[in-house]
Design a protein around this motif. Structure first.
Motif, PDB file in Angstrom:
ATOM      1  N   UNK A 509      29.155  38.496  44.315  1.00 41.06           N
ATOM      2  CA  UNK A 509      30.433  38.439  43.583  1.00 41.06           C
ATOM      3  C   UNK A 509      31.472  37.603  44.350  1.00 41.06           C
ATOM      4  N   UNK A 510      31.431  37.659  45.687  1.00 43.12           N
ATOM      5  CA  UNK A 510      32.362  36.925  46.551  1.00 43.12           C
ATOM      6  C   UNK A 510      33.809  37.382  46.418  1.00 43.12           C
ATOM      7  N   UNK A 511      34.011  38.513  45.785  1.00 40.38           N
ATOM      8  CA  UNK A 511      35.356  39.069  45.624  1.00 40.38           C
ATOM      9  C   UNK A 511      35.969  39.471  46.972  1.00 40.38           C
ATOM     10  N   UNK A 512      35.144  39.946  47.878  1.00 39.39           N
ATOM     11  CA  UNK A 512      35.663  40.444  49.159  1.00 39.39           C
ATOM     12  C   UNK A 512      36.475  39.389  49.898  1.00 39.39           C
ATOM     13  N   UNK A 513      36.080  38.133  49.734  1.00 39.80           N
ATOM     14  CA  UNK A 513      36.635  37.084  50.585  1.00 39.80           C
ATOM     15  C   UNK A 513      37.997  36.584  50.129  1.00 39.80           C
ATOM     16  N   UNK A 514      38.469  37.111  49.011  1.00 41.79           N
ATOM     17  CA  UNK A 514      39.851  36.824  48.637  1.00 41.79           C
ATOM     18  C   UNK A 514      39.997  35.826  47.514  1.00 41.79           C
ATOM     19  N   UNK A 515      41.164  35.855  46.890  1.00 36.66           N
ATOM     20  CA  UNK A 515      41.475  34.870  45.860  1.00 36.66           C
ATOM     21  C   UNK A 515      41.009  35.234  44.466  1.00 36.66           C
ATOM     22  N   UNK A 516      40.348  36.364  44.319  1.00 33.89           N
ATOM     23  CA  UNK A 516      39.863  36.745  42.983  1.00 33.89           C
ATOM     24  C   UNK A 516      40.468  38.072  42.564  1.00 33.89           C
ATOM     25  N   UNK A 517      40.520  38.250  41.264  1.00 30.76           N
ATOM     26  CA  UNK A 517      40.954  39.538  40.731  1.00 30.76           C
ATOM     27  C   UNK A 517      39.775  40.505  40.793  1.00 30.76           C
ATOM     28  N   UNK A 518      40.133  41.787  40.788  1.00 24.62           N
ATOM     29  CA  UNK A 518      39.084  42.789  40.954  1.00 24.62           C
ATOM     30  C   UNK A 518      38.101  42.784  39.783  1.00 24.62           C
ATOM     31  N   UNK A 519      38.537  42.280  38.619  1.00 26.33           N
ATOM     32  CA  UNK A 519      37.589  42.278  37.496  1.00 26.33           C
ATOM     33  C   UNK A 519      36.433  41.291  37.704  1.00 26.33           C
ATOM     34  N   UNK A 520      36.526  40.478  38.770  1.00 25.03           N
ATOM     35  CA  UNK A 520      35.380  39.608  39.057  1.00 25.03           C
ATOM     36  C   UNK A 520      34.155  40.424  39.462  1.00 25.03           C
ATOM     37  N   UNK A 521      34.369  41.635  39.931  1.00 21.75           N
ATOM     38  CA  UNK A 521      33.219  42.479  40.261  1.00 21.75           C
ATOM     39  C   UNK A 521      32.466  42.841  38.980  1.00 21.75           C
ATOM     40  N   UNK A 522      33.231  43.216  37.971  1.00 20.64           N
ATOM     41  CA  UNK A 522      32.590  43.548  36.701  1.00 20.64           C
ATOM     42  C   UNK A 522      31.948  42.291  36.096  1.00 20.64           C
ATOM     43  N   UNK A 523      32.638  41.183  36.241  1.00 21.18           N
ATOM     44  CA  UNK A 523      32.100  39.919  35.733  1.00 21.18           C
ATOM     45  C   UNK A 523      30.782  39.582  36.433  1.00 21.18           C
ATOM     46  N   UNK A 524      30.783  39.780  37.754  1.00 22.91           N
ATOM     47  CA  UNK A 524      29.552  39.490  38.508  1.00 22.91           C
ATOM     48  C   UNK A 524      28.428  40.411  38.059  1.00 22.91           C
ATOM     49  N   UNK A 525      28.781  41.660  37.774  1.00 27.87           N
ATOM     50  CA  UNK A 525      27.760  42.602  37.303  1.00 27.87           C
ATOM     51  C   UNK A 525      27.222  42.163  35.937  1.00 27.87           C
ATOM     52  N   UNK A 526      28.141  41.753  35.063  1.00 28.26           N
ATOM     53  CA  UNK A 526      27.698  41.312  33.736  1.00 28.26           C
ATOM     54  C   UNK A 526      26.819  40.068  33.817  1.00 28.26           C
ATOM     55  N   UNK A 527      27.252  39.114  34.616  1.00 25.82           N
ATOM     56  CA  UNK A 527      26.444  37.901  34.757  1.00 25.82           C
ATOM     57  C   UNK A 527      25.076  38.226  35.344  1.00 25.82           C
ATOM     58  N   UNK A 528      25.081  39.095  36.354  1.00 28.98           N
ATOM     59  CA  UNK A 528      23.804  39.476  36.971  1.00 28.98           C
ATOM     60  C   UNK A 528      22.896  40.116  35.923  1.00 28.98           C
ATOM     61  N   UNK A 529      23.460  40.995  35.116  1.00 28.34           N
ATOM     62  CA  UNK A 529      22.641  41.663  34.096  1.00 28.34           C
ATOM     63  C   UNK A 529      22.117  40.644  33.076  1.00 28.34           C
ATOM     64  N   UNK A 530      22.944  39.710  32.697  1.00 29.04           N
ATOM     65  CA  UNK A 530      22.496  38.708  31.722  1.00 29.04           C
ATOM     66  C   UNK A 530      21.340  37.881  32.262  1.00 29.04           C
TER      67      UNK A 530
END
Ligand SMILES: [Ca+2]
Ligand SMILES: [Ca+2]
Length: 1014
Positions: A509-530
């Motif tokens: 997800x790369x959210x930890x490293x900064x610059x992204x909103x927390x919903x990128x975690x959900x986005x990363x999960x959705x993309x991963x599932x797709x």
């Protein structure tokens, strides 16, 4: 992570940028290859990472580039015969005039009235054309069309705008198209990666198309060329910060079911689960064992045990924890990066030798497993091991000789595509053979080698990129092992991972490293599932010292609990160099608790925690700090805090950054040499955190100047007594005019400066004292550029954190950074033409090799401030001062000539000063006459400006030219002299007093009036 941190920076480019927080200064930019070496694992800031430029390094002539051909197997495969022209003529746009549903509303500035995507109107290449619908940030967007009934669908296209960098609009990285009969279960038609690619340029456009006659149908093992369905869904991935603009979607097809139209079976939408594909691993822990500073790449039993097992607070293992360990390394001792394909055969051997040494990393893991097994009474327990495969870099021409047939050349421009591919495959085979031999020879009792890990974090867009991974996966499978992969966020064409033979993939997800909103975690999960992947959980040691990072770690745990990753998915864990161990052994209960939560997460029992942040009172030297505070820069300050209403759960934590670096409560900060503004960012955290910024203004003035000089004199930082004395004399005179006569005040500051330079030239002052006093001078003279409008040719990653105004904001921790272009510039408008003779640049790691300082009054015609060497200046690390003959101009420009690193140019501060005019102070200054009638006394005093203890002559002449007094005295140890003269009638009226010393060309004259009343 390498490039975990580098997720957006596509790997092909050597110029991957990361903006680590380093131990040295706030956020130096360090080449990714060095990151792991720094030991503080500092990933890229999201913004940097998301720099679309990096992708511009890939082929940009879409349509004919390898990008096209690199498409997933199947997608570009020769499809079934195209429908007959008769059939084609029957197709129409089934979407025309239809309404549709957005997953998220567009931006208010570029709205959709509900018909823009189906009205047949296409936008001009201008973002202001109302035909465009704009989206920014957030999750991948979905648009769903209801055709009313099942129809035959032949082709779907979606049209997007790119206008970067001017308007920060990028085409999507990937657009997927699906069909369904129930709006719940969706069959996949195709994934479509951008072929335009991201990059600078004028506004451009791209149409993403699924054409069944060309592409076939990706999902469900069907060989149809038309889909038969009622609903159509188009999904486009979102950039974490830039906008995406779309104006039209067409669905070409016809009513009813024509020949060749098929139902598309639903595609699973779920995480990759632990099982055969993952060799049974549920939780794969990444341990970096390359070359890192401080021995962090060398694993020993003590550090490994809290990773493979859960240890109690005394360090005793009570349960197993991560069941899989991935050993990987990025940097070789030379600095070459294994992931970027820079390392050669000798360096590959170095890694193998290190890993398989008799007491090396692998043996330590085996011993750790044995020890835990004994404690837990499970002596036969085995930890599953995955080992990296380095990237056989496509640019290497002299990799080394693996079999006596000569050094391998991987460069296809030299040896041709096939040979280069073959040679790269040969190198990988050598690696695999070595691993097998060394593993068998070592006979680890408690380890099981189950897989290999493909280190490059995206699949090369070159034609042979997918072929290489396919070849690698075949070799790994031939050894009965699985191939693992952890692509970075926004990895190009990651959806094709299964097509190239990868068995297990965990998307970062790369959210930890900064610059992204927390919903990128959900986005990363959705993309991963797709894509049928799972996700990586990411954190590093920064969570130990910065509550913002600790909150992000908790966000990962919460997200994993919400999305099902924790319970159902295969998980990889990035921990930087040593975070798990450090959490496990921490005496700070708020950190140790994180280790417990991680253990719960690994076991699927973690419960979501969203506790709000506590309130904290922040104190400076015991006084409450509010907003901005001014402190003399002679002070040493201690910053502390108290938490209000701590709930006692052990979760509450307060952390702080002072000038961007971790600050522990109560640590003394000596402000000497640090005049000006400083930032204190205090983060109070429970599960959620809140950061409050305070400004501490370390004030300099004549008094602080004197205090510093006196302290340095006491510390014997001057070699003579005259030196500090003369400086104190200047400070005395500054004091005399401070706040009342700015021009004269500045004159004495400049005099101080000139004298200080003279002392430095005579080596009569230490470097430390010189540097500190110099900072006082700059602060008191003032930076003409401070807070003035600044513009630049570019901003790295379009990040607000790296904007040009950061170079003139007075904060030593904020900076400007350009794109990775030699010809970059930053200019400042001083508001009006001003005289100056000095520029100071406080470089970040990414400095220039050479540059120019240009000045202008019209922003059109620029001239060099420096005349030598055609104006070209050679840069140096740290704070650099450039002196030149005084110029007068309104605009000042830093003009890069050549960069010193692969990055752009970056500096914390850019100062423009006028320091000249201070060197002409007379030998005697500050002379004055004081008449005390009551005491009958005349006092004449002054200062010997060079600080020497010299004889001073005085002659007083009355208005008639008659000499009324002559005398001599010697200046004392404070650099001053004084004559005390009895007032007599002789001195009535207006008199002139002449003061002189040996060597003075002309005496100093002062005039006084004495009117004896009666
Ligand atoms: Ca339209
Ligand atoms: Ca700054």
């Amino acid at each position: 992570m390498n490039s975990k941190k580098n997720w957006g920076s596509v790997l092909i480019a050597a110029a991957l940028l990361t903006a680590p927080v380093s131990a040295v200064q706030a956020e130096p930019v360090v080449p990714s290859g060095m990151i792991e070496q720094t030991g503080d694992t500092n990933p890229v800031e999201g913004n940097d990472a998301a720099n679309p430029q990096s992708i511009a390094d890939q082929p940009t002539d879409a349509g004919q580039s390898g990008a096209n051909q690199a498409a997933g197997a199947g997608q570009q495969a020769a499809g079934p015969a195209a429908p007959s022209s008769e059939e084609q003529t029957k197709f129409r746009n089934l979407a025309a005039g239809l309404s549709y549903e957005w997953s998220e509303e567009p931006e208010a500035s570029h709205p959709d009235d509900g018909s823009k995507l189906t009205d047949g109107k296409y936008g001009e290449l201008d973002m202001n054309d109302p035909a465009w619908v704009g989206h920014v940030r957030g999750k991948a967007r979905e648009v769903v069309f209801d055709l009313g009934e099942e129809k035959s669908i032949a082709k779907i296209s979606a049209h997007f705008l790119q206008d970067y960098p001017a308007n920060s609009i990028l085409v999507p990285l990937e657009v997927s198209m699906y069909v369904s009969d129930d709006k719940e279960n969706w069959g996949l038609l195709s994934y479509n990666a951008t072929q335009l690619l991201w990059g600078d340029g004028p506004p451009r456009q791209e149409t993403f198309t699924w054409d069944g006659s060309r592409d076939g149908i990706k999902g469900g093992n069907t060989d149809g060329k038309l889909a038969y369905a009622r609903y159509v869904k188009v999904i486009f991935t979102m950039h974490p910060s830039h906008s995406e603009f779309i104006d039209e979607i067409e669905i070409m097809g016809t009513d009813g079911k024509v020949e060749g139209a098929v139902k598309v079976p639903a595609e699973p939408f779920r995480f990759l689960e632990p099982g055969e594909a993952t060799a049974g691993i549920r939780n794969l822990n990444l341990l970096y064992n390359g070359q890192y500073e401080g021995g962090l790449g060398d694993w020993n039993k003590e550090r490994i045990i809290p990773n493979i097992s859960y240890v109690d607070k005394d360090g005793i293992p009570t349960d197993w924890m991560f069941d899989g360990v991935l050993y990987l390394g990025l940097a070789a001792p030379s600095g070459h990066d294994f992931g970027l394909g820079q390392a050669n055969l000798e360096e590959w051997k170095w890694y193998l030798d290190k890993t398989f040494a008799p007491a090396g990393d692998m043996q330590q893991l085996n011993e750790a497993t044995k020890e835990v097994g004994a404690k837990l009474n499970q002596p036969d327990h085995k930890v599953k091991v995955v080992l990296m495969i380095p990237n056989p870099g496509e640019s290497l021409t002299d990799f080394g000789d693996v079999d006596g047939s000569g050094s391998l050349n991987f460069n296809e421009s030299v040896v041709g595509k096939e040979k280069a591919l073959e040679n790269r495959g040969k190198a990988v085979q050598w690696w695999l053979d070595q691993v097998r031999q060394r593993w068998q020879a070592a006979g680890y009792s408690n380890l099981e080698l189950v897989g290999m890990y493909w280190l490059p974090e995206q699949i090369d867009v070159s034609e042979t990129g997918p072929a290489l991974v396919r070849a690698v996966s075949e070799k790994v499978h031939a050894m009965n092992m699985k191939l693992f992969w952890i692509p970075h966020s926004l990895a190009y064409k990651m959806y094709m991972w299964k097509d190239v033979g990868i068995d297990a993939a965990a998307y970062q997800p790369n959210y930890f490293f900064g610059g992204m909103d927390v919903d990128r975690l959900e986005d990363a999960a959705n993309n991963a599932k797709r894509y049928g992947m799972s996700n990586e959980v990411e954190f590093d040691d920064r969570m130990l010292t910065d509550g913002v990072f600790r909150e992000r770690f908790i966000d990962y745990l919460n997200s994993g609990a919400e999305t099902g990753l924790m319970r159902n998915g295969f998980r990889a864990y990035y921990q930087g160099n040593n975070a798990v161990y450090n959490l496990a052994v921490s005496k700070d209960s708020s950190l140790r608790l994180m280790y417990d939560w991680l253990y719960q997460y690994v076991n699927g029992t973690y419960v979501i925690n969203n506790s709000p942040p506590p309130e904290a009172n922040v104190l400076v030297n015991g006084q409450k700090l509010n907003g901005e505070t001014v402190v003399p820069d002679t002070e040493t300050i201690q910053l502390t805090w108290e938490v209000k209403d701590d709930d006692g759960s052990g979760l509450t934590k307060v952390t702080a950054l002072f000038d961007g670096k971790p600050y522990a409560s109560g640590t003394p900060i000596d402000l000497t040499g640090k005049p000006g503004k400083h930032r204190l960012d205090v983060t109070a955290a429970a599960a959620k955190s809140k950061t409050t910024t305070y400004i501490i203004n370390a004030a300099a003035n004549a008094d602080t100047m004197k205090t510093h000089v006196n302290r340095f004199a006491e510390q014997k930082q001057f070699t003579t007594e005259e030196g500090p004395r003369s400086l104190l004399n200047y400070a005395d005179l500054m004091k005399r005019y401070e706040g009342t006569d700015t021009a004269r005040f500045e004159t004495y500051v400049k005099g101080f400066n000139a004298r200080l330079d003279q002392l430095a030239a005579e080596r009569a002052v230490s470097d430390a004292a010189y540097a500190a006093l110099k900072e006082e001078v700059y602060n008191l003279v003032g930076n003409l550029a401070d807070g003035k409008p600044a513009t630049s040719s570019s901003v790295e990653g379009s990040s607000a954190k790296l904007a040009p105004e950061n170079a003139v904001d007075g904060f030593p921790s904020t900076r400007w950074a350009s794109n990775y272009v030699n010809d970059s510039w930053l200019q400042i408008d001083l508001g009006e033409a001003k005289a100056f003779d000095t520029v100071r640049i406080d470089w970040e790691f990414a400095r220039a090799k050479t540059y120019k300082i240009l000045v202008s009054d019209d922003k059109q015609n620029w001239t060099s401030a420096v005349k030598d060497n055609d104006g070209v200046i050679t840069a140096h690390d740290g704070k650099e001062t450039v002196r030149f003959d005084p110029v007068k101009a309104r605009y000042v420009k830093f003009q890069g000539v050549e960069r010193n690193t692969d990055y752009g140019y970056s500096f914390y501060e850019f100062g423009v000063y006028n320091l000249g005019g201070g060197s002409e102070a007379p030998s005697i200054d500050g002379a004055r006459a004081l008449i005390d009638v009551a005491a009958g006394k005349l006092t004449i005093d002054g200062l010997v400006m060079n600080g020497s203890q010299s004889k001073v002559n005085l002659k007083i002449v009355d208005s008639k030219g008659k000499i009324r007094y002559e005398g001599q005295t010697t200046s004392n140890e404070t650099g001053s002299f004084q004559f005390a003269i009895k007032l007599t009638g002789n001195l009535k009226g207006t008199c002139d007093a002449y003061l002189s010393m040996d060597g003075m060309q002309q005496p100093v004259k002062i005039t006084f009036d004495y009117n004896k009343k009666d």
